[in-house]
Each structure stands twice: as structure tokens, then as C-alpha cells.
Motif scaffolding. Structure first.
Motif, PDB file in Angstrom:
ATOM      1  N   MET A   1      18.442 -27.816 -19.197  1.00 13.35           N
ATOM      2  CA  MET A   1      19.072 -28.780 -17.929  1.00 13.35           C
ATOM      3  C   MET A   1      18.308 -28.326 -16.738  1.00 13.35           C
ATOM      4  N   SER A   2      18.165 -27.009 -16.748  1.00  9.19           N
ATOM      5  CA  SER A   2      17.282 -26.565 -15.213  1.00  9.19           C
ATOM      6  C   SER A   2      15.897 -27.224 -15.056  1.00  9.19           C
ATOM      7  N   VAL A   3      15.088 -27.334 -16.215  1.00  8.10           N
ATOM      8  CA  VAL A   3      13.986 -27.970 -16.262  1.00  8.10           C
ATOM      9  C   VAL A   3      13.896 -29.446 -15.760  1.00  8.10           C
ATOM     10  N   ASP A   4      15.116 -30.208 -16.297  1.00 12.11           N
ATOM     11  CA  ASP A   4      15.395 -31.440 -15.652  1.00 12.11           C
ATOM     12  C   ASP A   4      15.663 -31.699 -14.406  1.00 12.11           C
ATOM     13  N   LEU A   5      16.429 -30.868 -13.886  1.00  7.53           N
ATOM     14  CA  LEU A   5      16.899 -30.579 -12.473  1.00  7.53           C
ATOM     15  C   LEU A   5      15.449 -30.462 -11.678  1.00  7.53           C
ATOM     16  N   LEU A   6      14.725 -29.604 -12.319  1.00  7.76           N
ATOM     17  CA  LEU A   6      13.473 -29.069 -11.315  1.00  7.76           C
ATOM     18  C   LEU A   6      12.559 -30.429 -11.567  1.00  7.76           C
ATOM     19  N   ASP A   7      12.253 -31.308 -12.582  1.00 14.25           N
ATOM     20  CA  ASP A   7      11.456 -32.360 -12.515  1.00 14.25           C
ATOM     21  C   ASP A   7      12.100 -33.278 -11.510  1.00 14.25           C
ATOM     22  N   GLN A   8      13.416 -33.615 -11.838  1.00 11.11           N
ATOM     23  CA  GLN A   8      14.025 -34.614 -10.794  1.00 11.11           C
ATOM     24  C   GLN A   8      13.787 -34.343  -9.496  1.00 11.11           C
ATOM     25  N   GLY A   9      14.028 -33.039  -9.053  1.00 14.98           N
ATOM     26  CA  GLY A   9      13.907 -32.542  -7.515  1.00 14.98           C
ATOM     27  C   GLY A   9      12.485 -32.580  -7.115  1.00 14.98           C
ATOM     28  N   ARG A  10      11.579 -32.359  -8.064  1.00 15.74           N
ATOM     29  CA  ARG A  10      10.002 -32.738  -7.557  1.00 15.74           C
ATOM     30  C   ARG A  10       9.731 -34.277  -7.247  1.00 15.74           C
ATOM     31  N   THR A  11      10.546 -35.068  -8.269  1.00 17.49           N
ATOM     32  CA  THR A  11      10.383 -36.403  -7.872  1.00 17.49           C
ATOM     33  C   THR A  11      10.933 -37.081  -6.803  1.00 17.49           C
ATOM     34  N   SER A  12      12.262 -36.440  -6.568  1.00 20.15           N
ATOM     35  CA  SER A  12      12.861 -36.796  -5.222  1.00 20.15           C
ATOM     36  C   SER A  12      12.034 -36.573  -4.233  1.00 20.15           C
ATOM     37  N   PHE A  13      11.540 -35.226  -4.089  1.00 23.55           N
ATOM     38  CA  PHE A  13      10.674 -34.607  -2.944  1.00 23.55           C
ATOM     39  C   PHE A  13       9.471 -35.417  -2.736  1.00 23.55           C
ATOM     40  N   ALA A  14       8.740 -35.947  -3.621  1.00 15.38           N
ATOM     41  CA  ALA A  14       7.422 -36.822  -3.680  1.00 15.38           C
ATOM     42  C   ALA A  14       7.938 -37.982  -3.172  1.00 15.38           C
ATOM     43  N   GLN A  15       9.242 -38.488  -3.265  1.00  7.82           N
ATOM     44  CA  GLN A  15       9.626 -40.063  -2.880  1.00  7.82           C
ATOM     45  C   GLN A  15      10.222 -39.747  -1.566  1.00  7.82           C
ATOM     46  N   GLN A  16      10.454 -38.560  -0.705  1.00  8.26           N
ATOM     47  CA  GLN A  16      10.931 -38.289   0.562  1.00  8.26           C
ATOM     48  C   GLN A  16      12.532 -38.697   0.629  1.00  8.26           C
ATOM     49  N   ARG A  17      13.204 -38.434  -0.697  1.00  8.93           N
ATOM     50  CA  ARG A  17      14.446 -38.515  -0.588  1.00  8.93           C
ATOM     51  C   ARG A  17      15.234 -37.168  -0.451  1.00  8.93           C
ATOM     52  N   TRP A  18      15.254 -36.638   0.771  1.00  9.65           N
ATOM     53  CA  TRP A  18      15.533 -35.089   0.886  1.00  9.65           C
ATOM     54  C   TRP A  18      16.694 -34.666   0.563  1.00  9.65           C
ATOM     55  N   THR A  19      17.992 -35.636   0.666  1.00 11.68           N
ATOM     56  CA  THR A  19      19.162 -34.928   0.424  1.00 11.68           C
ATOM     57  C   THR A  19      19.178 -34.811  -1.137  1.00 11.68           C
ATOM     58  N   GLU A  20      18.519 -35.816  -1.940  1.00  6.60           N
ATOM     59  CA  GLU A  20      18.530 -35.597  -3.305  1.00  6.60           C
ATOM     60  C   GLU A  20      17.688 -34.517  -3.673  1.00  6.60           C
ATOM     61  N   ALA A  21      16.481 -34.285  -3.082  1.00  7.69           N
ATOM     62  CA  ALA A  21      15.557 -33.161  -3.390  1.00  7.69           C
ATOM     63  C   ALA A  21      16.134 -31.966  -3.332  1.00  7.69           C
ATOM     64  N   TYR A  22      16.775 -31.823  -2.130  1.00  6.98           N
ATOM     65  CA  TYR A  22      17.386 -30.596  -1.722  1.00  6.98           C
ATOM     66  C   TYR A  22      18.447 -30.062  -2.735  1.00  6.98           C
ATOM     67  N   ALA A  23      19.347 -31.087  -3.268  1.00  5.22           N
ATOM     68  CA  ALA A  23      20.574 -30.812  -4.018  1.00  5.22           C
ATOM     69  C   ALA A  23      20.046 -30.518  -5.564  1.00  5.22           C
ATOM     70  N   ARG A  24      18.956 -31.313  -6.089  1.00  7.77           N
ATOM     71  CA  ARG A  24      18.484 -30.972  -7.319  1.00  7.77           C
ATOM     72  C   ARG A  24      17.692 -29.683  -7.250  1.00  7.77           C
ATOM     73  N   LEU A  25      17.021 -29.451  -6.451  1.00  5.04           N
ATOM     74  CA  LEU A  25      15.992 -28.186  -6.466  1.00  5.04           C
ATOM     75  C   LEU A  25      16.772 -26.881  -6.125  1.00  5.04           C
ATOM     76  N   ALA A  26      18.147 -26.990  -5.171  1.00  6.10           N
ATOM     77  CA  ALA A  26      18.992 -25.946  -5.089  1.00  6.10           C
ATOM     78  C   ALA A  26      19.720 -25.612  -6.285  1.00  6.10           C
ATOM     79  N   ALA A  27      19.846 -26.685  -7.038  1.00  4.65           N
ATOM     80  CA  ALA A  27      20.838 -26.475  -8.486  1.00  4.65           C
ATOM     81  C   ALA A  27      19.748 -25.611  -9.542  1.00  4.65           C
ATOM     82  N   ALA A  28      18.435 -26.350  -9.616  1.00  4.85           N
ATOM     83  CA  ALA A  28      17.510 -25.515 -10.291  1.00  4.85           C
ATOM     84  C   ALA A  28      17.357 -24.281  -9.890  1.00  4.85           C
ATOM     85  N   ASP A  29      17.403 -23.925  -8.514  1.00  8.61           N
ATOM     86  CA  ASP A  29      17.099 -22.716  -8.057  1.00  8.61           C
ATOM     87  C   ASP A  29      18.412 -21.529  -8.461  1.00  8.61           C
ATOM     88  N   GLN A  30      19.544 -22.045  -8.712  1.00  9.56           N
ATOM     89  CA  GLN A  30      20.669 -21.260  -9.126  1.00  9.56           C
ATOM     90  C   GLN A  30      20.556 -21.047 -10.499  1.00  9.56           C
TER      91      GLN A  30
END
Length: 543
Positions: A1-30
Motif C-alpha cells: 500500500m505504501s509503495v503504491d502511495l509513493l508511486d502515485q505521489g511521485r507521479t502527482s508531483f511530476a504532473q504538478q498536482r500539488w495537493t494530490e502529491a502532498y496527500a499521497r506522499l504524506a500518507a506514504a511518509d506516515q
């Protein structure tokens, strides 16, 4: 699950979707899944959502994570950004701590590492703000040399921004503007990362505003708007973009749209709290409300801007002038002018100083202020500044009772405002020209200018200016005793019980000039006193 969140967060970051990137990376961080690179990504997303303190903390964590990996270069870079973000947020003590930590980390790396160039930036900024422009240029130039050597676009952008801004402060407007344009080309081409890009956009547009370079400010604000639109959930920079758009709309006469844009900026910068640009947005809102003739709302906004740390002058002083509180206005503009740290800051204040001091009857000091403005304009190829200086000079000449000389410079000012497409200032200049024509005895020309000013003020919605020009545009009656139209105006106001100071403020004259007109009236009509003059005015139906 955390790996999926991390990959999704990286993708959102690359696409400059900052709210989505923050939420997914923060969840992966937890879930404990973030390494140094991903912590740096999460920190960047937090900053771009205006979560500055959290972003600084995350860059701090990335710093430690890089150190554990033995990557002192990236560790130092993250400590640098942790400090710089806190500088912008007002946390100078903590910022200094992080910048010192960045320097210590850099010492463990190569002597010529790129981070040494970054570490030149904070000291150069401090020197620039302290007015030590030589030290600032040395620091920014050294940083640029490192950026060139390492082909680091972010460092080059920050260094060139500093050099260009410092040259502008030194009065080297053309060289400074060229450097700033060069930086902006790199930013708009996408060669600079997000945080320094936003810093450059806002800083360059701010310089354009402060130097009255309206065409350049308009062009780069449009570019900033496009950059923000590509990142819909971006928070910082978007609010400042709206402030700049409001400023440009105001200058071009789109006042209703300017007010709506300023209100949007205030709303955007209020949540999350603590965004430093909020005070600028509220001040801009106050300025528009004042010009629209909504004094109570304007005063509330000026007070709120002050509470947020934004200097409410000279706008509040001009509001006080409209309220008849001339001495309060004069005291305010004198204080602000005395505290202006450099010539550009003085340029922002001097036009209001001239306007207020002429109304206060201090024509001698108003002349000195106008002369300083003219001197600054003579050393800069800037149409806006030349127009402001000509208008100020014309106002002083008119107050000194020299209408023919005033008309020559006022015509020049009006032509410049027309070329710049600034209808409000053009209309104010035409109103002054109308007063000058009347003082020179040319009533037909006076009425033409006043009618033109009245039409422009009506289109703009400038209620206070419209009321003033309508009062001025009333045709002076044919006067007995050889009185000039201006003397008739003075006599009419004397008959209503106004003091010389009140008459001076209403007619934009000095008290000395009013006293001279009154003396001429007494002589021409063979009257001994103000009471006799009042009686005469009523007997001859002048009031």
C-alpha cells in the motif's frame, strides 16, 4: 500500500498536482516509506501549498536523511531551502540556524561544490536590504559564477535576479531590466524548478511595479498567470499574481475588475494564515476603494493592512486629505518620506507629498519634493516617472500663481499619461489644466478641459474626483470691479465663511496665493474686510 502511495505521489508531483502529491506522499511518509529524495518532494509540495513551516521542517528532515546517505551536497541544499523558506516567513532566528547548518554541511563536501554558490545568496540579500549594494553585487556575482560553472539553472536564476534587482536599486535601470528579462526567459521556458520560479516571477514583477515599468509588469504578470493556471492548486505566488493583476487593471482604468481581483487575492492569501503577501493585497484593496469614493471601507482596509505589517501610506494620507484632515495628511507623508530607505521608495511617496503639501499651503517644501522627483526622472528613461514628475511640477507652479508655466508642463504630463494608457492620471492632469486655464483667464479652454476630466471620472467611477471637478467646472459669473475668474472663486468661498486655508485646499492653491487674491479683491472693490467682501458677494449675486 505504501509503495503504491509513493508511486502515485511521485507521479502527482511530476504532473504538478500539488495537493494530490502532498496527500499521497504524506500518507506514504506516515507508513515510513520516504527516503531523502521523496522527503524533498514532500517538502516542495508543502511549500507550494503555502504550508511554509511544515515545508521547512520537511526540508530539515531531508537534510538529515541525505547526511545519513553521505550526500552532503543535497543535505546542504535542503538546509539552505529550510532556512530561506523561514526567512520569507519571518522566522529569522531559525532561518539563520538552518543556513549555518547548510554551511557546515558544505564544508564537508568539495570546496567548489555548487551549494557554496547558494550560500552566497542570503548574505547578498542582507547586504542589498541594508543598502550595501557593492557587497550585494559581489555576493550575487560570486553566486552566478558558481552557477555558470556547474550549469545550475536554479542558482543562476536566483543570482541573476539579485544582480538585476541591485542594479535597479543603484539606478542602472536599463542594465537591471535586461538582466531580469534574461532570468524570466529561463523561468518561462521551464528551465527553473518550482520554488525559485515563483520567487523570480514575483520579485521581477515587484521590481517592475516599484520602478513604474507598467508595460513590463503587464507582460510578466500575464506570464505568471499562465504559470499559475498550469498548477490550479498552487497557493503561494497565485495570490501575489492577483495583487499584480489588480494593480495593472487599476492603472488601465478597469476599476471594477481591479477590485474583484484584489478581493480574490485577499481571500486566497487569508487561508492558510500567515502568508506575508496578504498585507499588500489588503493595501491594494484599500487604494481601489479610496479611488472609488468609498472612504469608510477604504479606511478599514488601510487599518487592516497596517495590522498585517504593510505600511498604509501614502494611501491613508490621501484619504485624510479627501476627508479635510490636511494637517494629519501632511504629517503622515513627511514621516514616510523621511523613512524612505532609497530613491525608488522615495519615488513611491513623493507624488503624494507634493499633492498633500500643496493642499496644506507648504508650497516651498512641495517645490523641493517636486524638484527631487524631477531629478530622479531626469536620470531614468521611464515615461511613468517623467509623467509623475511633470504633474507634480505643474501642481507647484499652479499653487505659486504661475498658470502659464504650469500649463506647459501639465500638457507634457497629459501626453505621457495618454501614451501609457493611464486614464485616471490623465483625467487628473486635465482637471489641473482646467484650473490653470481659468487662472490664466481663458474660461473657454478651462471648461473644455474640465468637461473632459468630468467625463473620464464618470467612466471610471471616481466619485470624489468627479465631485471636485464638478465644483470647479461651474462657470464663473461675469464679475464687476475687474475681478478675474479666480478672484471670483476666492470671493465666493470667502462669502461662505471659509478660512484662507480651507480655500487653498479646495482650489489647490497655497495660502499665500489665496491671501494675494484676497488683497487684490479688497483693492479692486475698495473693501476694508472679509465681512464687507461677503456682503458685496451677496449683493452682486456671486453666491
Amino acid at each position: 500500500m505504501s509503495v503504491d502511495l509513493l508511486d502515485q505521489g511521485r507521479t502527482s508531483f511530476a504532473q504538478q498536482r500539488w495537493t494530490e502529491a502532498y496527500a499521497r506522499l504524506a500518507a506514504a511518509d506516515q507508513a515510513g516509506a520516504l527516503g531523502a529524495d521523496d522527503l524533498a518532494r514532500l517538502a516542495t509540495a508543502a511549500v507550494l501549498l503555502a504550508r511554509d513551516v511544515e515545508g521547512s521542517d520537511l526540508f530539515g528532515r531531508a537534510h538529515h536523511a541525505y547526511l545519513e546517505q553521505g550526500d552532503v551536497e543535497n543535505a546542504a541544499r535542503c538546509a539552505f531551502w529550510a532556512g530561506m523558506i523561514l526567512v520569507g516567513h519571518g522566522g529569522h532566528a531559525q532561518a539563520n540556524g538552518w543556513l549555518a547548518r547548510a554551511a557546515r554541511a558544505a564544508e564537508d563536501g568539495p570546496a567548489d561544490a555548487v551549494v557554496h554558490g547558494y550560500l552566497r545568496i542570503p548574505a547578498a540579500l542582507r547586504a542589498m536590504r541594508a543598502g550595501d549594494y557593492t557587497a550585494a553585487l559581489d555576493g550575487f556575482t560570486a553566486a552566478r559564477e558558481v552557477g555558470v560553472r556547474w550549469h545550475d539553472p536554479d542558482l543562476l536564476a536566483l543570482a541573476r535576479l539579485g544582480i538585476g534587482g541591485t542594479r535597479v536599486l543603484l539606478g542602472q535601470m536599463a542594465d537591471g531590466a535586461t538582466l531580469l528579462d534574461e532570468v524570466m526567459v529561463d523561468v518561462t521556458a521551464g528551465q527553473v524548478s518550482e520554488i525559485p520560479s515563483g520567487i523570480v516571477y514575483c520579485a521581477v514583477i515587484g521590481v517592475c511595479r516599484e520602478t513604474f515599468d507598467l508595460p513590463r509588469a503587464r507582460e510578466w504578470t500575464a506570464a505568471l498567470s499562465r504559470w499559475c493556471e498550469q498548477q490550479p492548486d498552487l497557493v503561494p505566488f497565485r495570490g501575489e499574481c492577483l495583487v499584480n493583476r489588480a494593480h495593472i487593471m487599476l492603472a488601465h482604468g478597469d476599476w471594477a475588475d481591479a477590485l474583484a481581483e484584489a478581493e480574490r487575492a485577499v481571500e486566497r492569501l487569508t487561508d492558510p494564515p500567515g502568508q506575508p503577501e496578504l498585507g499588500q493585497a489588503v493595501y491594494q484593496q484599500a487604494e481601489i476603494l479610496r479611488l472609488l469614493g468609498r472612504p469608510d471601507e477604504a479606511e478599514t482596509a488601510y487599518r487592516r493592512a497596517n495590522q498585517l505589517g504593510e505600511e498604509p501610506q501614502p494611501g491613508l494620507a490621501l484619504l485624510r486629505l479627501e476627508q479635510g484632515r490636511v494637517e494629519d495628511a501632511a504629517a503622515a507623508v513627511r514621516r514616510v518620506l523621511d523613512g524612505a530607505p532609497h530613491s525608488l521608495a522615495r519615488c513611491q511617496v513623493l507624488p503624494a507629498v507634493v499633492e498633500v503639501l500643496v493642499a496644506a499651503g507648504d508650497v516651498a517644501q512641495a517645490r523641493r519634493a517636486a524638484a527631487e522627483l524631477a531629478d530622479m526622472a531626469s536620470r531614468r528613461d521611464n515615461p511613468w516617472l517623467h509623467a509623475v514628475a511633470a504633474g507634480a511640477h505643474g501642481a507647484v507652479l499652479l499653487a505659486e500663481g504661475r498658470p502659464d508655466a504650469a500649463l506647459a508642463v501639465l500638457r507634457r504630463a497629459w501626453g505621457l499619461w495618454q501614451e501609457l494608457g493611464v486614464p485616471y492620471e490623465a483625467a487628473r492632469t486635465r482637471a489641473a489644466m482646467g484650473a490653470a486655464y481659468r487662472a490664466a483667464g481663458d474660461e473657454d479652454a478651462a471648461q473644455l478641459e474640465l468637461d473632459a476630466a468630468r467625463w473620464a471620472f464618470t467612466q471610471l467611477g471616481a466619485r470624489q474626483d468627479l465631485a471636485r471637478v464638478e465644483a470647479l467646472s461651474r462657470r464663473a459669473p461675469v464679475a464687476p470691479g475687474g475681478l478675474t475668474p479666480r478672484e471670483v472663486e476666492v470671493l465666493r468661498l470667502v462669502a461662505t465663511g471659509r478660512t484662507n486655508r480651507a480655500i487653498a485646499a479646495e482650489l489647490f492653491l497655497s495660502e499665500k496665493t489665496v491671501a494675494r487674491h484676497l488683497s487684490n479683491i479688497f483693492t479692486k472693490l475698495d473693501l476694508p474686510s472679509r465681512a464687507a467682501a461677503t456682503a458685496y458677494a451677496y449683493e452682486h449675486h456671486l453666491v
